[in-house]
Scaffold this motif. Sequence first.
Motif, PDB file in Angstrom:
ATOM      1  N   ALA A  20      -6.615  -0.228  -0.959  1.00  0.00           N
ATOM      2  CA  ALA A  20      -6.436   0.204  -2.344  1.00  0.00           C
ATOM      3  C   ALA A  20      -7.756   0.111  -3.107  1.00  0.00           C
ATOM      4  CB  ALA A  20      -5.353  -0.636  -3.022  1.00  0.00           C
ATOM      5  N   GLU A  21      -8.501  -0.967  -2.894  1.00  0.00           N
ATOM      6  CA  GLU A  21      -9.808  -1.111  -3.534  1.00  0.00           C
ATOM      7  C   GLU A  21     -10.770  -0.032  -3.043  1.00  0.00           C
ATOM      8  OE1 GLU A  21     -11.279  -5.104  -3.058  1.00  0.00           O
ATOM      9  OE2 GLU A  21      -9.486  -5.946  -4.014  1.00  0.00           O
ATOM     10  N   ARG A  22     -10.732   0.241  -1.733  1.00  0.00           N
ATOM     11  CA  ARG A  22     -11.617   1.272  -1.170  1.00  0.00           C
ATOM     12  C   ARG A  22     -11.340   2.628  -1.803  1.00  0.00           C
ATOM     13  NH1 ARG A  22     -12.114   5.186   2.474  1.00  0.00           N
ATOM     14  NH2 ARG A  22      -9.948   5.245   3.136  1.00  0.00           N
ATOM     15  N   ARG A  23     -10.067   2.911  -2.045  1.00  0.00           N
ATOM     16  CA  ARG A  23      -9.675   4.195  -2.646  1.00  0.00           C
ATOM     17  C   ARG A  23      -9.697   4.161  -4.173  1.00  0.00           C
ATOM     18  NH1 ARG A  23      -4.685   6.751   0.803  1.00  0.00           N
ATOM     19  NH2 ARG A  23      -5.397   6.164   2.884  1.00  0.00           N
ATOM     20  N   ALA A  24      -9.947   3.008  -4.728  1.00  0.00           N
ATOM     21  CA  ALA A  24      -9.984   2.824  -6.188  1.00  0.00           C
ATOM     22  C   ALA A  24      -8.654   3.198  -6.841  1.00  0.00           C
ATOM     23  CB  ALA A  24     -11.144   3.599  -6.806  1.00  0.00           C
ATOM     24  N   ILE A  25      -7.575   2.741  -6.212  1.00  0.00           N
ATOM     25  CA  ILE A  25      -6.236   2.932  -6.780  1.00  0.00           C
ATOM     26  C   ILE A  25      -5.499   1.603  -6.688  1.00  0.00           C
ATOM     27  CG2 ILE A  25      -6.098   5.385  -6.213  1.00  0.00           C
ATOM     28  CD1 ILE A  25      -4.319   4.656  -3.829  1.00  0.00           C
ATOM     29  N   GLY A  26      -4.400   1.475  -7.389  1.00  0.00           N
ATOM     30  CA  GLY A  26      -3.604   0.267  -7.299  1.00  0.00           C
ATOM     31  C   GLY A  26      -2.865   0.199  -5.975  1.00  0.00           C
ATOM     32  N   SER A  27      -2.524  -1.015  -5.558  1.00  0.00           N
ATOM     33  CA  SER A  27      -1.829  -1.163  -4.276  1.00  0.00           C
ATOM     34  C   SER A  27      -0.457  -0.504  -4.303  1.00  0.00           C
ATOM     35  CB  SER A  27      -1.744  -2.623  -3.850  1.00  0.00           C
ATOM     36  OG  SER A  27      -1.429  -3.467  -4.898  1.00  0.00           O
ATOM     37  N   ALA A  28       0.221  -0.497  -5.449  1.00  0.00           N
ATOM     38  CA  ALA A  28       1.527   0.166  -5.540  1.00  0.00           C
ATOM     39  C   ALA A  28       1.379   1.669  -5.303  1.00  0.00           C
ATOM     40  CB  ALA A  28       2.172  -0.101  -6.900  1.00  0.00           C
ATOM     41  N   LYS A  29       0.317   2.266  -5.861  1.00  0.00           N
ATOM     42  CA  LYS A  29       0.072   3.708  -5.652  1.00  0.00           C
ATOM     43  C   LYS A  29      -0.250   3.996  -4.188  1.00  0.00           C
ATOM     44  CE  LYS A  29       0.520   5.863  -9.564  1.00  0.00           C
ATOM     45  NZ  LYS A  29       1.615   6.806  -9.718  1.00  0.00           N
ATOM     46  N   LEU A  30      -0.999   3.110  -3.553  1.00  0.00           N
ATOM     47  CA  LEU A  30      -1.327   3.282  -2.139  1.00  0.00           C
ATOM     48  C   LEU A  30      -0.062   3.251  -1.300  1.00  0.00           C
ATOM     49  CD1 LEU A  30      -3.329   3.469   0.238  1.00  0.00           C
ATOM     50  CD2 LEU A  30      -3.382   0.966   0.212  1.00  0.00           C
TER      51      LEU A  30
END
Length: 88
Positions: A20-30
């Motif tokens: 999620a950090e790598r994609r710069a999104i929240g873990s819920a969105k991932l």
Amino acid sequence: MAGLIFSVPPELEARIQAEAERRAIGSAKLIEAILDQHLPTAGETNALETVFQLAQEAFKDVPADEWKNLPADLSTDLDHYLYGVPRR
């Protein structure tokens, strides 16, 4: 409105957070994106399920005792049995 709540092992949680950090999104969105990509929608058929159903249909009439005649290393040496290449 609260959604689905579930627990995952710490190792998986760490992997989810890192991705999620790598994609710069929240873990819920991932997690939502992963589930959306891998779960069939209403009326869709899961491709793996379809392949499994085709295999079941193709082999349904093979007598149980015939399965015992398959080589024990068939999955690892399939190319040997199909094409004659040396065994691994």
